[in-house]
Design a protein around this motif. Structure first.
Motif, PDB file in Angstrom:
ATOM      1  N   ALA A   1       9.367 -11.912  -4.450  1.00  0.00           N
ATOM      2  CA  ALA A   1       8.335 -11.721  -3.427  1.00  0.00           C
ATOM      3  C   ALA A   1       7.172 -12.684  -3.652  1.00  0.00           C
ATOM      4  O   ALA A   1       6.652 -13.281  -2.696  1.00  0.00           O
ATOM      5  N   LEU A   2       6.767 -12.882  -4.901  1.00  0.00           N
ATOM      6  CA  LEU A   2       5.675 -13.808  -5.190  1.00  0.00           C
ATOM      7  C   LEU A   2       6.093 -15.259  -4.972  1.00  0.00           C
ATOM      8  O   LEU A   2       5.279 -16.084  -4.540  1.00  0.00           O
ATOM      9  N   ALA A   3       7.354 -15.578  -5.241  1.00  0.00           N
ATOM     10  CA  ALA A   3       7.848 -16.927  -4.964  1.00  0.00           C
ATOM     11  C   ALA A   3       7.831 -17.191  -3.451  1.00  0.00           C
ATOM     12  O   ALA A   3       7.493 -18.292  -3.005  1.00  0.00           O
ATOM     13  N   ASP A   4       8.164 -16.159  -2.664  1.00  0.00           N
ATOM     14  CA  ASP A   4       8.111 -16.282  -1.204  1.00  0.00           C
ATOM     15  C   ASP A   4       6.665 -16.474  -0.749  1.00  0.00           C
ATOM     16  O   ASP A   4       6.379 -17.316   0.112  1.00  0.00           O
ATOM     17  N   MET A   5       5.741 -15.712  -1.328  1.00  0.00           N
ATOM     18  CA  MET A   5       4.329 -15.846  -0.984  1.00  0.00           C
ATOM     19  C   MET A   5       3.836 -17.248  -1.339  1.00  0.00           C
ATOM     20  O   MET A   5       3.122 -17.882  -0.562  1.00  0.00           O
ATOM     21  N   ASP A   6       4.227 -17.746  -2.507  1.00  0.00           N
ATOM     22  CA  ASP A   6       3.848 -19.094  -2.935  1.00  0.00           C
ATOM     23  C   ASP A   6       4.355 -20.132  -1.938  1.00  0.00           C
ATOM     24  O   ASP A   6       3.617 -21.038  -1.542  1.00  0.00           O
ATOM     25  N   ARG A   7       5.591 -19.986  -1.516  1.00  0.00           N
ATOM     26  CA  ARG A   7       6.178 -20.922  -0.549  1.00  0.00           C
ATOM     27  C   ARG A   7       5.413 -20.891   0.774  1.00  0.00           C
ATOM     28  O   ARG A   7       5.112 -21.933   1.363  1.00  0.00           O
TER      29      ARG A   7
ATOM     30  N   GLU B   1       0.207 -22.293 -13.248  1.00  0.00           N
ATOM     31  CA  GLU B   1       0.690 -20.910 -13.164  1.00  0.00           C
ATOM     32  C   GLU B   1      -0.473 -19.919 -13.202  1.00  0.00           C
ATOM     33  O   GLU B   1      -1.568 -20.227 -13.648  1.00  0.00           O
ATOM     34  N   PHE B   2      -0.180 -18.722 -12.694  1.00  0.00           N
ATOM     35  CA  PHE B   2      -1.126 -17.613 -12.737  1.00  0.00           C
ATOM     36  C   PHE B   2      -0.562 -16.529 -13.643  1.00  0.00           C
ATOM     37  O   PHE B   2       0.647 -16.320 -13.694  1.00  0.00           O
ATOM     38  N   LEU B   3      -1.462 -15.828 -14.322  1.00  0.00           N
ATOM     39  CA  LEU B   3      -1.089 -14.631 -15.063  1.00  0.00           C
ATOM     40  C   LEU B   3      -1.364 -13.449 -14.144  1.00  0.00           C
ATOM     41  O   LEU B   3      -2.485 -13.294 -13.639  1.00  0.00           O
ATOM     42  N   ILE B   4      -0.338 -12.653 -13.915  1.00  0.00           N
ATOM     43  CA  ILE B   4      -0.403 -11.554 -12.950  1.00  0.00           C
ATOM     44  C   ILE B   4      -0.200 -10.227 -13.675  1.00  0.00           C
ATOM     45  O   ILE B   4       0.633 -10.130 -14.581  1.00  0.00           O
ATOM     46  N   HIS B   5      -0.935  -9.197 -13.241  1.00  0.00           N
ATOM     47  CA  HIS B   5      -0.706  -7.836 -13.724  1.00  0.00           C
ATOM     48  C   HIS B   5      -0.188  -7.020 -12.548  1.00  0.00           C
ATOM     49  O   HIS B   5      -0.776  -7.048 -11.467  1.00  0.00           O
ATOM     50  N   ALA B   6       0.908  -6.307 -12.777  1.00  0.00           N
ATOM     51  CA  ALA B   6       1.482  -5.452 -11.732  1.00  0.00           C
ATOM     52  C   ALA B   6       1.568  -4.023 -12.243  1.00  0.00           C
ATOM     53  O   ALA B   6       1.918  -3.788 -13.397  1.00  0.00           O
ATOM     54  N   VAL B   7       1.250  -3.069 -11.385  1.00  0.00           N
ATOM     55  CA  VAL B   7       1.306  -1.656 -11.754  1.00  0.00           C
ATOM     56  C   VAL B   7       2.732  -1.137 -11.666  1.00  0.00           C
ATOM     57  O   VAL B   7       3.201  -0.436 -12.563  1.00  0.00           O
ATOM     58  N   GLY B   8       3.429  -1.480 -10.623  1.00  0.00           N
ATOM     59  CA  GLY B   8       4.804  -1.019 -10.431  1.00  0.00           C
ATOM     60  C   GLY B   8       5.751  -2.199 -10.457  1.00  0.00           C
ATOM     61  O   GLY B   8       6.366  -2.532  -9.441  1.00  0.00           O
ATOM     62  N   TYR B   9       5.899  -2.829 -11.599  1.00  0.00           N
ATOM     63  CA  TYR B   9       6.670  -4.063 -11.715  1.00  0.00           C
ATOM     64  C   TYR B   9       8.161  -3.815 -11.532  1.00  0.00           C
ATOM     65  O   TYR B   9       8.716  -2.825 -12.008  1.00  0.00           O
TER      66      TYR B   9
ATOM     67  N   ILE C   1       5.077   4.664 -13.359  1.00  0.00           N
ATOM     68  CA  ILE C   1       4.326   3.406 -13.434  1.00  0.00           C
ATOM     69  C   ILE C   1       4.995   2.499 -14.452  1.00  0.00           C
ATOM     70  O   ILE C   1       5.308   2.913 -15.561  1.00  0.00           O
ATOM     71  N   ASN C   2       5.206   1.250 -14.050  1.00  0.00           N
ATOM     72  CA  ASN C   2       5.821   0.250 -14.920  1.00  0.00           C
ATOM     73  C   ASN C   2       4.893  -0.961 -14.971  1.00  0.00           C
ATOM     74  O   ASN C   2       5.112  -1.953 -14.302  1.00  0.00           O
ATOM     75  N   ARG C   3       3.815  -0.842 -15.768  1.00  0.00           N
ATOM     76  CA  ARG C   3       2.838  -1.932 -15.863  1.00  0.00           C
ATOM     77  C   ARG C   3       3.475  -3.119 -16.576  1.00  0.00           C
ATOM     78  O   ARG C   3       4.245  -2.963 -17.525  1.00  0.00           O
ATOM     79  N   HIS C   4       3.095  -4.290 -16.094  1.00  0.00           N
ATOM     80  CA  HIS C   4       3.679  -5.487 -16.697  1.00  0.00           C
ATOM     81  C   HIS C   4       2.778  -6.686 -16.394  1.00  0.00           C
ATOM     82  O   HIS C   4       2.239  -6.793 -15.302  1.00  0.00           O
ATOM     83  N   MET C   5       2.621  -7.568 -17.374  1.00  0.00           N
ATOM     84  CA  MET C   5       1.910  -8.826 -17.153  1.00  0.00           C
ATOM     85  C   MET C   5       2.932  -9.945 -17.254  1.00  0.00           C
ATOM     86  O   MET C   5       3.747  -9.961 -18.177  1.00  0.00           O
ATOM     87  N   PHE C   6       2.872 -10.851 -16.289  1.00  0.00           N
ATOM     88  CA  PHE C   6       3.835 -11.949 -16.263  1.00  0.00           C
ATOM     89  C   PHE C   6       3.191 -13.175 -15.649  1.00  0.00           C
ATOM     90  O   PHE C   6       2.148 -13.099 -15.024  1.00  0.00           O
ATOM     91  N   ARG C   7       3.820 -14.301 -15.855  1.00  0.00           N
ATOM     92  CA  ARG C   7       3.314 -15.565 -15.317  1.00  0.00           C
ATOM     93  C   ARG C   7       4.163 -15.967 -14.118  1.00  0.00           C
ATOM     94  O   ARG C   7       5.370 -15.774 -14.114  1.00  0.00           O
TER      95      ARG C   7
ATOM     96  N   ASN D   1       0.836  -1.198   0.000  1.00  0.00           N
ATOM     97  CA  ASN D   1       0.000   0.000   0.000  1.00  0.00           C
ATOM     98  C   ASN D   1       0.871   1.249   0.000  1.00  0.00           C
ATOM     99  O   ASN D   1       0.620   2.204  -0.743  1.00  0.00           O
ATOM    100  N   TRP D   2       1.883   1.244   0.842  1.00  0.00           N
ATOM    101  CA  TRP D   2       2.797   2.375   0.926  1.00  0.00           C
ATOM    102  C   TRP D   2       3.544   2.571  -0.398  1.00  0.00           C
ATOM    103  O   TRP D   2       3.671   3.690  -0.893  1.00  0.00           O
ATOM    104  N   ALA D   3       3.999   1.483  -0.993  1.00  0.00           N
ATOM    105  CA  ALA D   3       4.739   1.573  -2.261  1.00  0.00           C
ATOM    106  C   ALA D   3       3.858   2.103  -3.386  1.00  0.00           C
ATOM    107  O   ALA D   3       4.291   2.956  -4.183  1.00  0.00           O
ATOM    108  N   VAL D   4       2.615   1.640  -3.470  1.00  0.00           N
ATOM    109  CA  VAL D   4       1.711   2.114  -4.523  1.00  0.00           C
ATOM    110  C   VAL D   4       1.337   3.577  -4.279  1.00  0.00           C
ATOM    111  O   VAL D   4       1.253   4.366  -5.225  1.00  0.00           O
ATOM    112  N   THR D   5       1.152   3.956  -3.022  1.00  0.00           N
ATOM    113  CA  THR D   5       0.854   5.356  -2.705  1.00  0.00           C
ATOM    114  C   THR D   5       1.998   6.263  -3.136  1.00  0.00           C
ATOM    115  O   THR D   5       1.771   7.314  -3.746  1.00  0.00           O
ATOM    116  N   LYS D   6       3.232   5.862  -2.827  1.00  0.00           N
ATOM    117  CA  LYS D   6       4.396   6.664  -3.256  1.00  0.00           C
ATOM    118  C   LYS D   6       4.462   6.738  -4.779  1.00  0.00           C
ATOM    119  O   LYS D   6       4.775   7.784  -5.342  1.00  0.00           O
TER     120      LYS D   6
END
Length: 161
Positions: A145-151, A130-138, A91-97, A77-82
């Motif tokens: 971070a997502l690999a850690d969340m998956d674990r 796998e999931f297809l993910i969209h990130a605003v600030g890639y 903004i660095n939008r990106h879609m990735f798997r 939240n803090w990172a997106v607010t900044k």
């Protein structure tokens, strides 16, 4: 029967606490609502769907995961607010798997919803494995971070499969 009564009681108590109005007519509506809800769910349970969702999660591991996730949501939240309030708005939008390692549908749903709950990311599509993910600030750190969340999500699943 005890399970049905307990479910109706819990629904009524939640309804009563959330309404905050303790007049006889309103309490009667709450009782009726809880009973109708339990009746509809019981009918659906018996007739409509034989598919069951097993919840095999470690209680303490799940509580620890949700506490960790709340901290991660606050940091994101803090990172997106900044990012948004920055004058240059980088903004660095990106879609990735991203692959997932969960064995159960519940684990996969928890992982996908955790990604979506984290500000700046959203789970767009589910593919096999796998999931297809969209990130605003890639950034490249998102993959780690997502690999850690998956674990962490995989760690809350009990070894029952």
């Amino acid at each position: 029967m005890l399970r049905t009564l307990l479910t109706a009681l819990i629904l009524f108590v939640l309804w009563l606490l959330m309404s905050g109005i303790y007049k006889p007519m309103i309490i009667g509506f709450g009782i009726i609502s809880a009973m109708i809800s339990v009746y509809v769910v019981r009918r659906m349970d018996n007739a409509a769907d034989a598919d069951r969702l097993e919840v095999n999660l470690g209680v303490f591991a799940t509580i620890a995961y949700w506490a960790w996730l709340m901290v991660e949501i606050a940091k994101a939240n803090w990172a997106v607010t900044k990012l948004i309030l920055s004058p240059s708005m980088p903004i660095n939008r990106h879609m990735f798997r991203i692959p997932y390692t969960q064995k159960t549908d519940l684990g996969q749903a928890i992982f996908a919803n955790s990604i979506t709950l984290t500000p700046g990311t959203i789970s767009v599509e589910v593919e096999e494995g796998e999931f297809l993910i969209h990130a605003v600030g890639y950034s490249e750190d998102d993959l780690d971070a997502l690999a850690d969340m998956d674990r962490r999500v995989t760690a809350i699943e009990k070894d029952s499969i």
